[in-house]
Design an enzyme around this catalytic site. Structure first.
Site, PDB file in Angstrom:
ATOM      1  N   HIS A  51       0.946  -1.241   0.114  1.00 44.52           N
ATOM      2  CA  HIS A  51       0.119   0.013   0.048  1.00 44.52           C
ATOM      3  C   HIS A  51       0.820   1.120   0.033  1.00 44.52           C
ATOM      4  O   HIS A  51       1.067   1.979   1.090  1.00 44.52           O
ATOM      5  CB  HIS A  51      -1.030   0.038   1.250  1.00 44.52           C
ATOM      6  CG  HIS A  51      -1.979   0.999   1.251  1.00 44.52           C
ATOM      7  ND1 HIS A  51      -3.070   0.861   1.928  1.00 44.52           N
ATOM      8  CD2 HIS A  51      -2.181   2.160   0.651  1.00 44.52           C
ATOM      9  CE1 HIS A  51      -3.899   1.942   1.775  1.00 44.52           C
ATOM     10  NE2 HIS A  51      -3.271   2.757   0.785  1.00 44.52           N
ATOM     11  N   HIS A  86       1.814   4.984  -2.372  1.00 47.61           N
ATOM     12  CA  HIS A  86       1.293   6.078  -3.249  1.00 47.61           C
ATOM     13  C   HIS A  86       2.563   6.866  -3.806  1.00 47.61           C
ATOM     14  O   HIS A  86       2.870   7.697  -2.762  1.00 47.61           O
ATOM     15  CB  HIS A  86       0.183   7.094  -2.700  1.00 47.61           C
ATOM     16  CG  HIS A  86      -0.888   6.297  -2.074  1.00 47.61           C
ATOM     17  ND1 HIS A  86      -1.936   5.601  -2.770  1.00 47.61           N
ATOM     18  CD2 HIS A  86      -1.360   5.744  -0.799  1.00 47.61           C
ATOM     19  CE1 HIS A  86      -2.642   4.976  -1.885  1.00 47.61           C
ATOM     20  NE2 HIS A  86      -2.441   5.322  -0.617  1.00 47.61           N
ATOM     21  N   PHE A  87       3.116   6.739  -4.837  1.00 52.93           N
ATOM     22  CA  PHE A  87       4.385   7.495  -5.412  1.00 52.93           C
ATOM     23  C   PHE A  87       4.011   8.401  -6.288  1.00 52.93           C
ATOM     24  O   PHE A  87       4.841   8.990  -6.715  1.00 52.93           O
ATOM     25  CB  PHE A  87       5.216   6.438  -5.969  1.00 52.93           C
ATOM     26  CG  PHE A  87       6.017   5.423  -4.917  1.00 52.93           C
ATOM     27  CD1 PHE A  87       5.966   5.719  -3.574  1.00 52.93           C
ATOM     28  CD2 PHE A  87       6.860   4.281  -5.172  1.00 52.93           C
ATOM     29  CE1 PHE A  87       6.850   5.139  -2.633  1.00 52.93           C
ATOM     30  CE2 PHE A  87       7.393   3.609  -4.410  1.00 52.93           C
ATOM     31  CZ  PHE A  87       7.594   3.929  -2.881  1.00 52.93           C
ATOM     32  N   HIS A 102      -6.154  -0.542   6.118  1.00 54.78           N
ATOM     33  CA  HIS A 102      -5.475   0.670   7.564  1.00 54.78           C
ATOM     34  C   HIS A 102      -6.772   0.677   8.593  1.00 54.78           C
ATOM     35  O   HIS A 102      -7.394   1.608   8.814  1.00 54.78           O
ATOM     36  CB  HIS A 102      -5.266   2.061   7.197  1.00 54.78           C
ATOM     37  CG  HIS A 102      -5.957   2.421   5.901  1.00 54.78           C
ATOM     38  ND1 HIS A 102      -7.300   2.569   5.705  1.00 54.78           N
ATOM     39  CD2 HIS A 102      -5.554   3.266   4.777  1.00 54.78           C
ATOM     40  CE1 HIS A 102      -7.715   3.144   4.763  1.00 54.78           C
ATOM     41  NE2 HIS A 102      -6.668   3.371   4.117  1.00 54.78           N
ATOM     42  N   ASP A 160       1.019   2.443   3.684  1.00 60.92           N
ATOM     43  CA  ASP A 160       0.097   3.718   3.352  1.00 60.92           C
ATOM     44  C   ASP A 160       1.133   4.937   3.005  1.00 60.92           C
ATOM     45  O   ASP A 160       0.451   6.016   3.441  1.00 60.92           O
ATOM     46  CB  ASP A 160      -1.110   3.845   4.259  1.00 60.92           C
ATOM     47  CG  ASP A 160      -2.254   4.796   3.361  1.00 60.92           C
ATOM     48  OD1 ASP A 160      -1.942   5.106   2.136  1.00 60.92           O
ATOM     49  OD2 ASP A 160      -3.110   5.018   4.058  1.00 60.92           O
ATOM     50  N   HIS A 210     -10.895   0.493   1.248  1.00 61.29           N
ATOM     51  CA  HIS A 210     -10.871   1.765   2.043  1.00 61.29           C
ATOM     52  C   HIS A 210     -12.315   1.886   2.730  1.00 61.29           C
ATOM     53  O   HIS A 210     -13.223   2.028   1.967  1.00 61.29           O
ATOM     54  CB  HIS A 210     -10.363   3.068   1.210  1.00 61.29           C
ATOM     55  CG  HIS A 210     -10.355   4.251   2.263  1.00 61.29           C
ATOM     56  ND1 HIS A 210      -9.212   4.877   2.319  1.00 61.29           N
ATOM     57  CD2 HIS A 210     -11.336   4.914   3.063  1.00 61.29           C
ATOM     58  CE1 HIS A 210      -9.409   6.068   3.171  1.00 61.29           C
ATOM     59  NE2 HIS A 210     -10.693   6.046   3.716  1.00 61.29           N
TER      60      HIS A 210
HETATM   61 ZN   LIG Z   1      -3.808   4.859   1.146  1.00 57.53          ZN
END
Ligand SMILES: [Zn+2]
Length: 450
Positions: free
Chosen positions: A59, A61-62, A234, A307, A178
């Site tokens: 998990h 986010h780049f 999460h 995350d 999510h």
């Molecule tokens: Zn995320």
């Protein structure tokens, strides 16, 4: 003749710890021996260090392509390598992967932009349910689903969610959900704004535990009904685990994911640090964060991820607490924070490896190629100095974020060397690899049964 041999290491797997040497040839583990074989081009002496499989972070986010002022793959994957992560599973909300064309385009774009191996997650939009099978067959490893409109990604209502799960189950795909109820978070937002609230306290009230619990109850039920394999992203408080366990007991193929910010931070940090502790669902009470650690320890939470969703300090400060980006940087600090917990006796190293490497690899069909120290596995290896004392400092952060929620925290335990398919990308804490070493994880091991 092998390419690389790592000798005299304390090899740690989820089930075993032993003194040994690992020999690598053509990017895979070719031999494991009690004593050095002394038959390789290069040797690394790991005396006093622990050798573990590289972390598999499902998990991250780049932001690339997308919001590259926040992060990009070169910075993000460098930070990941520093943090002992050798495989990331990435999705960016600003430019979501929704079609096979979009997926192929992103793979092409990332060709020379990563220090660690990577797979991609596609976003599920309500109108795209017909694309999901083709995306999976093209090599997408995970589908991201929202039960609330967040980060510009639309919610799926119950009808759409049920159909999406049915469709993903039909080809035995994987999804990460999510969970916050859209109507409840929206109602909270309207009422808080009517009161002209702009204090940091809005984060916890807007993204309430009730909103999360209602969404998880709903999602967990539909996961069981549809037979899909899903992970609740999460989880922020222990009540959610009861709901997950109830459906697991009835046969749901359901997993729980937690991130270190839910273990280390709590609602007091959110009140104090506002934008710099703003992520959603938010951290809850100190008591609940402790309970989450117990749940991670005893197997009721199965997966740890970062995350990683960075913004720079300037970006975090822009606008009101309502407007600033959600998310924290995390790839380079998650393993260190967990190693510190190991040294405090709160979790053992084997369990950390299990939840941060083996389990995500298993759930995402990458095991035993990833998440494993065994002959034939990719030589994704991290050497850890479990006794190294150091302090997390904003100025040392490699991510474009340039800061960490753990700035100033004293840590015992550090990943010092990271090897990606036999390539040393981090040595003694310094980046020595070049972007492009990291490759897209093509192969899916369909034969592995959870
Ligand atoms: Zn995320």
């Amino acid at each position: 003749m092998f390419d690389l041999e790592i000798i005299n290491a304390n090899v740690v797997t989820p089930t075993n710890t032993y003194k040994g040497s690992i020999s690598i040839k053509d990017g895979v583990i070719a031999a494991i021996s009690e004593f050095p074989l002394n038959n390789s081009v290069r040797t690394i002496d790991a005396e006093g260090l622990h050798l573990v499989p590289g972390m598999v972070d499902q998990h991250v986010h780049f932001m690339d392509p997308g919001e590259t002022s926040r992060e990009d793959f070169i910075f993000g994957s460098s930070a990941a390598a520093i943090g002992g992560i050798t495989t990331v599973v990435e999705h960016t909300h600003a430019v979501p992967v929704r079609t096979v064309e979009g997926f192929n385009g992103k793979i092409e774009h990332l060709k020379d932009r990563s220090l660690v191996d990577y797979a991609l997650t596609a976003h599920v939009f309500p109108e795209d349910l017909g694309n999901l099978r083709a995306l999976w067959e093209s090599g997408v490893k995970l589908f991201k689903i929202f039960t609330c409109t967040t980060h510009g990604i639309p919610t799926l209502n119950n009808d759409e969610l049920f159909r999406a799960f049915k469709e993903i189950a039909s080809f035995d795909g994987r999804c990460l959900v999510h969970c916050e109820d859209d109507a409840i978070t929206e109602g909270n937002e309207i009422r808080l704004k009517e009161q002209h609230r702009f204090d940091n306290g809005i984060v916890s009230e807007w993204r309430s535990d009730i909103a999360e619990e209602v969404a998880v109850a709903n999602v967990a039920l539909m996961v069981r009904m549809t037979g899909v394999t899903a992970t609740i992203a999460h989880v922020s408080h222990p009540f959610v685990i009861d709901l997950i366990k109830r459906e697991q007991a009835h046969g749901a193929k359901l997993y729980a994911e937690v991130c270190p910010q839910y273990l280390f931070l709590n609602e007091k940090d959110v009140l104090e640090n506002g934008p710099f502790a703003k992520f959603t669902p938010p951290a809850r009470t100190e008591e609940q964060s402790k309970e989450l650690m117990d749940l991670l320890n005893n197997g009721n939470i199965q997966i740890l991820s970062t995350d990683h969703a960075p913004s720079t300090i300037e970006q975090k400060k822009a606008g009101t607490i309502w407007d600033c980006n959600f998310g924290l940087p995390g790839v380079e600090t998650t393993l260190p924070v967990m190693l510190n917990y190991v040294n405090e006796g709160k979790i053992n190293l084997q369990r950390v490896i299990e939840v941060f490497s083996e389990m995500p690899a298993k759930v995402l069909n990458m095991y035993p190629r990833k998440g494993c120290i065994s002959i034939g596995s990719d030589a994704d290896i991290v050497l850890i100095d479990l006794k190294r004392k150091w302090t997390i400092r904003n100025e040392d952060i490699v991510s474009k974020a340039g800061w960490s929620p753990y700035d100033g925290v004293e840590i015992t335990g550090k990943p010092v060397t990271t090897v990606v398919r036999g390539n040393v990308v981090v040595e003694n804490g310094e980046i020595v690899g070049e972007p492009g070493v990291g490759k897209h994880v093509e192969q899916v091991n369909k034969s592995f049964v959870l």
